[in-house]
Every structure is written in C-alpha cells, then in structure tokens.
Design a protein around this motif. Sequence first.
Motif, short mmCIF file in Angstrom:
data_model
loop_
_atom_site.label_atom_id
_atom_site.label_comp_id
_atom_site.label_asym_id
_atom_site.label_seq_id
_atom_site.Cartn_x
_atom_site.Cartn_y
_atom_site.Cartn_z
N ASN A 230 0.84 -1.19 0.00
CA ASN A 230 0.00 0.00 0.00
C ASN A 230 0.88 1.25 0.00
O ASN A 230 1.74 1.41 0.87
CB ASN A 230 -0.91 0.00 1.23
N SER A 231 0.68 2.13 -0.99
CA SER A 231 1.49 3.34 -1.11
C SER A 231 0.69 4.61 -0.81
O SER A 231 1.12 5.71 -1.15
CB SER A 231 2.09 3.43 -2.51
N SER A 277 2.48 -10.52 -9.96
CA SER A 277 1.48 -11.27 -9.18
C SER A 277 0.47 -10.35 -8.50
O SER A 277 -0.61 -10.81 -8.10
CB SER A 277 2.18 -12.11 -8.10
N PHE A 278 0.80 -9.07 -8.39
CA PHE A 278 -0.04 -8.14 -7.65
C PHE A 278 -1.05 -7.47 -8.57
O PHE A 278 -0.72 -7.08 -9.70
CB PHE A 278 0.82 -7.07 -6.97
N THR A 279 -2.26 -7.36 -8.09
CA THR A 279 -3.33 -6.66 -8.81
C THR A 279 -3.88 -5.54 -7.94
O THR A 279 -3.75 -5.56 -6.70
CB THR A 279 -4.47 -7.62 -9.18
N ASN A 280 -4.49 -4.55 -8.57
CA ASN A 280 -5.08 -3.44 -7.83
C ASN A 280 -6.29 -3.91 -7.04
O ASN A 280 -7.17 -4.59 -7.58
CB ASN A 280 -5.49 -2.32 -8.78
N ILE A 281 -6.36 -3.53 -5.79
CA ILE A 281 -7.53 -3.85 -4.98
C ILE A 281 -8.75 -3.13 -5.53
O ILE A 281 -9.82 -3.73 -5.70
CB ILE A 281 -7.28 -3.49 -3.50
N PHE A 285 -7.56 2.58 -8.82
CA PHE A 285 -6.38 3.16 -8.17
C PHE A 285 -5.28 2.12 -8.06
O PHE A 285 -5.54 0.93 -7.84
CB PHE A 285 -6.73 3.71 -6.79
N SER A 286 -4.04 2.60 -8.16
CA SER A 286 -2.88 1.70 -8.11
C SER A 286 -2.06 1.90 -6.85
O SER A 286 -0.87 1.57 -6.82
CB SER A 286 -1.99 1.93 -9.34
N ASP A 287 -2.67 2.42 -5.79
CA ASP A 287 -1.93 2.63 -4.55
C ASP A 287 -2.20 1.56 -3.50
O ASP A 287 -1.76 1.68 -2.35
CB ASP A 287 -2.21 4.03 -3.98
N ALA A 288 -2.90 0.51 -3.87
CA ALA A 288 -3.09 -0.64 -2.99
C ALA A 288 -3.17 -1.88 -3.87
O ALA A 288 -4.10 -2.04 -4.65
CB ALA A 288 -4.35 -0.49 -2.14
N ALA A 347 1.66 -4.24 4.23
CA ALA A 347 2.85 -3.39 4.25
C ALA A 347 2.45 -2.00 3.77
O ALA A 347 2.30 -1.77 2.56
CB ALA A 347 3.95 -3.97 3.38
N ASN A 348 2.25 -1.09 4.71
CA ASN A 348 1.94 0.30 4.39
C ASN A 348 3.26 1.07 4.25
O ASN A 348 3.99 1.27 5.22
CB ASN A 348 1.10 0.94 5.50
N ILE A 349 3.56 1.49 3.05
CA ILE A 349 4.78 2.24 2.79
C ILE A 349 4.47 3.72 3.02
O ILE A 349 3.56 4.27 2.38
CB ILE A 349 5.28 1.98 1.37
N VAL A 350 5.20 4.35 3.93
CA VAL A 350 4.87 5.71 4.35
C VAL A 350 6.12 6.58 4.31
O VAL A 350 7.26 6.09 4.38
CB VAL A 350 4.27 5.73 5.77
#
Length: 600
Positions: A230-231, A277-281, A285-288, A347-350
């Motif tokens: 998560n960005s 492997s990761f997809t947008n929730i 938006f592409s920040d999660a 993993a919240n990237i802050v």
Amino acid sequence: MNFLTIKKANWIVATVILATSGMLATSCSKDKDKTAVEQTDQHEGTNLVLSINGINEGSNGSVKQGLSTTGKTKLNVKSYDDVDVVTAVDNNIPFTAASGVTVKNIGSGQAAAANNSLRAAALPSGVTYRLYLLSADGTQVLSSQQFTVGGTAVTVPVSAGQTYKWVALSYNNQDAIPTITTGNTSLLMPENKDVLYASGNVTIPSTPGSDVSLPITFNHVFSRLAIELNSMGIFGPMNSGTVSVSGLTLRTGTLNLATGTVTPEATTFTPTINWSSFTNIDPAFSDAKIAYAYTAGTAPLSNIVVSVSNLAITHADGVARTYGSVNPINIGFNLTPVLGNNHRLLANIVESPLVSANNATKWARSNLYYQAGHNPYRFYADNAQTAATDGSGFFAFGSVIPRQLATASTNQDPCKLVYPAGLWRQPTHTDFQPYTTGDGLLSNILGNILSLLVPAPAPGATGDNNTGTFIEYPLAATNSGGGNPAFGATSNALRFYYNGEITAVNLVNFDATSGLINLNFGTSRGRETAFWTNESGTNLLGPITLPGLGAWAFHAAKKQTLTGTRFLGAQGTAEPLANINLLGLSVVQSTFKNVRCVRN
C-alpha cells in the motif's frame, strides 16, 4: 423413488441470484433463506433450484493485530534507507461483496462500519463449481454436475420425500472440477488454489412437483494468505517495482468431500510471487495492490520476507519518486495459518520523518493539505512556499477541512486522518517549545514584529533574515532522515516556509456561496509562518492575559529591532477561541494557519 430413476427430468433455465451477505449461513442445511429465485418457466417434477450467495468472508469482528485506526495502539513501524513501513497481520482481506461493492480494508486507515454481520464475497462470473448429491449418510455418491457462475441457472431433479447430502466444490477459477465415486470421496487439491467448499443436508417434500431452493455459500478450505502493498502513505500510485517473497513454505492437501476433512500433504512447495502477481484492490487506483497464496499447512511461518526495490510512484502532486533504489526494502512477517481463515500481511509504505537537533520530535517533511476525493489528506510533494492562491493547507483550529471554521462537535486533528490513520498527529505546545524563545498573546506578537528593543533569535534557526522565504532548524547528528535519496534538498531539511496566516476572520472575509475564508494574508505572506498545535484550554496565559478558552500555535517571522537589527524569531502563541454565528452556523472562531504533522 430412486434419484437415478426419476421420470420426466427436465432442466429448465433460471437466473442465478446473488443474495446479500446478510442472508449467509455457514451450514446451508440449517439455512432458512427465503430468497426468491427468478424462474423463466414452470419446472416439471421435483427439483433443487440452485443459487450462489457468494463466499463467506467472516464477520467485521475479525481479529486484527498491529494496526489501529484510533491511534491508541502503538503501530509497528520500521525504518529503511528512504522510507518507513507500517506492518500489520490481520484477517481483513478486501473483497468485492456479493452486492457488487468493494469492501475496503478495515484497520488500514479507512473508515468502516463497525458490525459483526457475516460478509459475503461475490463469486465472479465464469467461475466453475460442481454440485455432488450423496445419500443422507454420505456413503453413496448419487450424481454430480458442473456449472458456471453467471450462466444459466440450474434445477437439479430429485426424488420427493428423500433426504440428500449435497456438496459444492470450486477452485474459484474456470478449471474443471473432478468427479468422485462411492467409496472414494477424497480428492487431492491442486497447489496454490483458492479451494471453496460448501455442504449440507436437504429434505425434499413428499409432495411431487415441489421446487426446493438451495442457496450455496462457499467457505475457504485452505488458509488464504494475502500480501498487500500500500502506497497511500507516500501519496501516489505504484507504477512499477521489483518484488520477491521468500519464506512461504506451503502445502496442498486432500479434501474428503463427504466429511469436509482436509489432510495436508507431507511435501511442500514455494510459490513464485513477483511484481506481476499483484493486482489493484480497487481497479480505479494503483496505490493498494494485493497477491495471494494458499496453504493446507498449519505450521508457523516465521520468516516471511517481502522484498521491494525500485518502487516507482507518482505523488498526487505529479512528482515522480523511486523508493528502494539503493537497498531493497525487506519487510518481515510471522504468522500461523489457520485452515479456512484469511490472513493479510499488510505493508503500508509511508514517508519517513525528519528529526531536529532541538528535540526528538519526528516531523513530516512538508505541510499537510487536503484535496477532496481519494486519499484526501496528503503532504506536499516538495517542501516549498505555496502559491498565494493555494488555500488547501490553511486550517482553522480543530477543522479538518481547509478554509472552514470548525464547530465544537467537529473539532478534530487532521493529521490523524493521514493514511494510515493514527500514524501522525498535530504537534503539542511542548513539541514546539524548543524552537521558540517563549510564549505570548498572538495579537501582541503580531503587533511587535517591528518594535522590539533586543533581538531574540529562535534557538538554532537559520535562514536569510532579509529576503529569505523560510526559517530552518538543524537536524539531529544521526538518524535524522536528511539526505534521503527519494527527496530533494528542501524536503530533506526542517524548513518552515513563510506562507503567512489569515487573521481577518469575520463575515466580510468569507465567501457567502462556498462558506470558505478568503485568502487574505495581509502583510504576513513572505514574512511569517504559523502552525497549529492540537492543544486548547482555558487561561492559557493566565486568567487576566487570556481569559476563557484559547488555543496554542507556533509563530515564526523575519523580525527587526527598533535599531534595525534583523533576526529570525519564533514564539508560542495563544489566541482566544469564541463560539460565533457565521452564515447561519454556530462555529468556533479562530485564525487560519498551516499544519505540520509529527509522528505519534
């Protein structure tokens, strides 16, 4: 009458109904669902009419660890070269509800309704599932047939007066589902698949020609592990990156369809999880982003490492940044899988903070601003003087919407609303004190900027005291956050820019249509900077100096003595707060200042 000798079996098309999550039950044999099943014609004979409720995702009372939306629990924060990461392990995997609404993460900083009702995820159109009919004791396999979600609804012919054990199985994809036979009701499940299972008993009325509704609510068979990157805490979408995951020692298992028992395999496998492997929730938006793995094993996984490098994002302000460009961001997790449960590794990237030499307070690199819409509370991409027309960073005391006065009931801390909620807060009066030479009444300080007898420079402050645009404080000698390669020089320094403040708070200075304060900075812009604390109280400077309710703030400015000596001064300011009626609303009158957040 035996199931295999039913006469006049007739398969009629009907529409599949996706029922709401409030109609879920974990055992459909006890379910009293009264969902109407739309039918296109009359069914001949006696039939089961199938409908798919969705996938049981538990309740909103799921166990959560390591993350709090209230800020009362200490967050798990780890610092890396150019970023911090807030981690949590919980059960809150986001999903698209059977009603078609995406259910956001609970505990990740987003507001969510608090209730303990069961939640149902939609089974996507095109997913295959197989319905098995067994004798009531589960010993005889009578029939099975594969169906597809979102296609034509189905009716399954059955015998009046009989009781059946029914089983539904899906891999939550479009793969074919195997058959089973009497005496061999176990199947080895494929590796790393979301195996879904439902079962129950159904008794058919003795009256011939009756249709019996069979709503199916699936449960996860294996443990579902979801890794979320998560960005939102660095305020922009993820464009690209390099990701690898180690420590996932997983197992598939054998499922006995008659009993629902899972037997893990002795051998293990390690799935490959990378950026693709990761997809947008949320597709918008592409920040999660999220990736999944599945296991039948229940042994602790004590060394899961999610490694992220060269993570390219675009800040909401349009500034491109790359994190993990020097060293990878290696994020560790531990968990013990539980069969049928969701496990989210979040993993919240802050943004990392700055630490001044004046005290140990951890400061945000730039001011807070608000922009309505997705992820509305942000820090400016670059620490700089804002435009004179930019009012998105000017808040009244206690207001969470810029250019609007707060009411007594809406008094909040806007920093606590920065994602993830509870990581940041507004400074206290004590946080600001090492940066000032003392306290005073705001009106007196504003009136004395050019009438001082003796210079009183702010402790450790630097900056051009003539034409400069900021006041700067020194950073700590070690672990200060300065020199961060993801940021420019202005954001690697603890600078407060002279954006000014709005002190003319009266009816004339408000726009009657929008209800927003006009951006009238007087002579303060370019000369002064002012920031709110989160503190208010009575008699802040004594009952005579400031009677009644007041609020603390920080004020710095380019100052000059009567003899012409220039210096940079900073003081704590106290100003009165009063309840007034403005544009028909009862609000708390205060000036409008910037907000600089600090870490909790």
